[in-house]
Write an enzyme that holds these catalytic residues in place. Sequence first.
Site, short mmCIF file in Angstrom:
data_model
loop_
_atom_site.label_atom_id
_atom_site.label_comp_id
_atom_site.label_asym_id
_atom_site.label_seq_id
_atom_site.Cartn_x
_atom_site.Cartn_y
_atom_site.Cartn_z
N VAL A 279 -86.25 -70.87 65.94
CA VAL A 279 -87.40 -71.12 65.07
C VAL A 279 -88.42 -70.00 65.20
CG1 VAL A 279 -89.35 -72.65 64.64
CG2 VAL A 279 -87.09 -73.61 65.06
N ALA A 280 -88.62 -69.56 66.45
CA ALA A 280 -89.60 -68.49 66.69
C ALA A 280 -89.17 -67.18 66.06
CB ALA A 280 -89.80 -68.31 68.20
N ILE A 282 -87.70 -66.83 63.26
CA ILE A 282 -87.84 -66.90 61.80
C ILE A 282 -89.32 -66.86 61.43
CG2 ILE A 282 -87.41 -68.28 59.73
CD1 ILE A 282 -85.12 -69.62 61.34
N GLU A 284 -91.58 -68.13 59.55
CA GLU A 284 -91.72 -69.16 58.53
C GLU A 284 -92.99 -69.01 57.70
OE1 GLU A 284 -93.19 -71.02 62.43
OE2 GLU A 284 -91.55 -69.79 61.76
N ASP A 326 -96.04 -48.01 23.76
CA ASP A 326 -96.17 -47.99 22.31
C ASP A 326 -97.31 -47.04 21.95
OD1 ASP A 326 -95.65 -48.92 19.64
OD2 ASP A 326 -97.49 -50.08 19.78
N ASP A 611 -98.44 -53.96 21.90
CA ASP A 611 -99.37 -54.97 21.39
C ASP A 611 -98.81 -55.76 20.21
OD1 ASP A 611 -99.36 -52.96 19.55
OD2 ASP A 611 -101.54 -52.76 19.39
N ASP A 615 -93.00 -55.34 19.84
CA ASP A 615 -92.91 -54.92 21.24
C ASP A 615 -92.43 -56.04 22.16
OD1 ASP A 615 -94.00 -52.34 20.74
OD2 ASP A 615 -95.99 -53.22 20.64
N ASN A 705 -95.62 -68.71 68.22
CA ASN A 705 -95.21 -68.51 66.84
C ASN A 705 -96.31 -68.93 65.86
OD1 ASN A 705 -93.01 -67.53 65.30
ND2 ASN A 705 -92.57 -69.60 64.62
#
Length: 882
Positions: A279-280, A282, A284, A326, A611, A615, A705
């Site tokens: 877990v640490a 990752i 999160e 354009d 515009d 487009d 963490n």
Amino acid sequence: MWFNKNIENVLQELNVDAATGLSDAEVSKRLEIYGHNKLKAQQRKSVIRMFLEQMNDWLIYVLMAAVIITIFLSEYIDAVIILAVIIINAVLGVYQELKANKAIEALQKMSSPKSLLRRNGQVVEVEADNIVPGDIIILETGRFVGADLRLIEDANLQIEESALTGESVPAEKKAHAVAEDPETPLGDRENMAFMSTMVTYGRGTGVAVETGMNTEIGKIADIIENEAQEKTPLEKRLDELGKTLGFIAIGICVLIFILSWVQGRDLAEMFLTSVSLAVASIPEGLAAIVAVVLSIGVTQMSKRNAIIKRLPAVETLGSVNIICSDKTGTLTQNKMTVVKYFTSEGVVKIDRHSDRVSNTAALLTTGMILASDATYEDGKGTGDPTEIALLAMGDTLQIDRKQLNEQYSRENELAFDSDRKLMSTLVKNGNKYRVFTKGAIGSLLDISTHYLVNGEHVPMTEDYKKQIKAEAGKMSDEALRTLGLAYREAGSYQESDELERDLTFVGFVGMIDPPREEVKPSIALAKSAGITTIMITGDHKNTAFAIGKDLGIADDINTAITGKEFDKIPEAELAEKVKDYRIYARVSPEHKVKIVRGLKANGNIVSMTGDGVNDAPSLNAADIGVAMGITGTDVAKGAADMILTDDNFSTIVKAIEQGRNIYNNIKKSVIFLLTCNLGEVIAMFVSLLIGWQAPLIATQLLWINLITDSLPAIALGMDPGDPDVMKDKPRPPKESFFANGAGLQAILGGLLIGGLTIVAYWYGYYEHGYAPHDADVPADVLEYARTMAFMVLVCSQLFYALAIRSRTKLIVKIGVFSNKVLIGAIVAGIGLQLLVMLIPFMRDAFKLQMLDSKGWLMAIGLGLVPLLLAELHKLFIKKKPA
């Protein structure tokens, strides 16, 4: 192709009489066959489906596994925090998606006005969605065209088609013209009128040949609907990172558990430790950190006139290496402007600050004003853009238009005719009459018998005609649209058929839709940052090249190509050929999408600005679609990823700079998180490998963490922008987070932090006369050693956040307090650590011991080592872009 057929064949094929139109019964039959004249509604996703799609991500899978593991460990607070991160991230994504992709709805709104039809021999007004192929439609000034029409009658008919073709002036229509080339570009189909364009002048009649999704605007809607939405480079990188971290986490769990089993350790305890370490390992908080950093970037950019519709699009801007723009309304002002005029006195550039004009120039301007039906007040005009430009010219040259209109009254006129290419008015001043005729120079010279030279009416000669045509040719070469004026004094009232004879040629003006003043330096800045600007427009090749050359986009006509020429490029050579061109002229919406795809096939990150309705498909196909907020249609805004509220091309360049800085900040956060997590893994794995007790227990790992994966990482994401970021070339689209030494930095930083944690753990034993491998170590000594490791790991990570702000610039140069949020995060992290240490019940809960003075000095000293070594390293490395 309807534009390749004459009127009789079209009416015969559609089985309709132009004089009476369709009967109600026939309309009903055709409605059943063709359906209603409206665009197909885009299938909308449900909110639940959008939410689930947001969850379909590897990083989210890993975080969900982390939730399950933390619940198993009874760490309910951590589980709630991780789950909240997942939900917030998904909700933000759904919110952005709900706001975006409204192009089809905007198209439907545009295509539903009422139309005048001839049915059952009578003229009736009906809803446009009830038009069927074969309906006879009557066109009037100010009305929208209800379907795609093959014109059958016209009277000086002009239609504003810029939203479809990109041309800045209305198109003149000729019902009896027949195009021989089946590949005739949209803007050159003189005998056609298209759904959702507007009649600006004259009148006409047409037969509906295509309705609904078969119209040109319907084809655009179909392109938008079927264009696959690709993931941004950031989304792709995070997806890859999530997969990698998921496999690493699983590997750590398995490896440590096997190692513990081989060493004969308590398997239940080591299972908890291994999953805690997984877990640490990752980060999160990464998804939330990215969302927060992007949200902050969106807020900052909105203050700089750029509205972002999709959060990841902010980062994508930083990778852009090609801007497809354009011309009309984006690079230019979308406002015809007279820039030069010619009389016998020569060519004169119009200057607002010039002295009063000559009598001849004043007569030229006066005639242009009096032979006009437009209005222009306070910078706003109505009528033909060319005539509005002539009125604005009068204001620039300080001609009092109000006084002119009071002085002269219009007594008669001969309206503009596309065959004559002339317009004439008879005006009266007191008892005197005067004729003014304006129009095409060639047509004027044919009916002019004299030439105004130095105030004298001299006979028109062939030499004069050659001189005038030569000067007009020079202006045409500069892509200027020319319009001439002739006049004569009339002794009395004149009938219309008497107006255009025995005229004296006065001169002509040259006008163009001029570039925006701020665009040229912005294109130069983009070029210096390795970003190529490409013009894609529906306008004529010479006009587009003239603008492009002036702006610094292209300097060779060979780098310009028309849509017709582009169609001849074989599909297999497309990706290679698109690299050779800087200007694409006379193109259709399909061409624009094809160009964007060709550029992307070369690995480019492409931004497309525009515009108009035409487009929208290319805005949707580009990596970043940029719509104009002021002049842009709702369709373009709906298809774009970013909207410019000031319609300023330079805002795009500023947004790219912001995007680069945002990516750099996200990268800092990622490298910081992985460095810290790698340090934890190394400290745990090496200690267990050499047979020591685990230097940290599960709850301590989760606490560390929580502190380092939240506030410091978010604060790094809020780092002030690097002022030198636009000196770098665009980032390769496939470049990983670990390119340019960032991966090595993370590994070395992780090794250093892990090694220092092991040293601190060893010192905790040593201070009390023990070694980590001793068999009978008292529990309080083990807790003290773990406390040392616990403190050093947290301190080294928090202080290292300062060093990671730049890989080359010293923290003193950047400014220690230039990121006050980071300083606050470090202070908060250390404060939380002290609370855990100083509050007895929390100290007991985490199985810690109070450190003595030597322990505190050692913990702080070792904690500062990563920061100091990183700063020393910057002094000795060759300076590279940050």
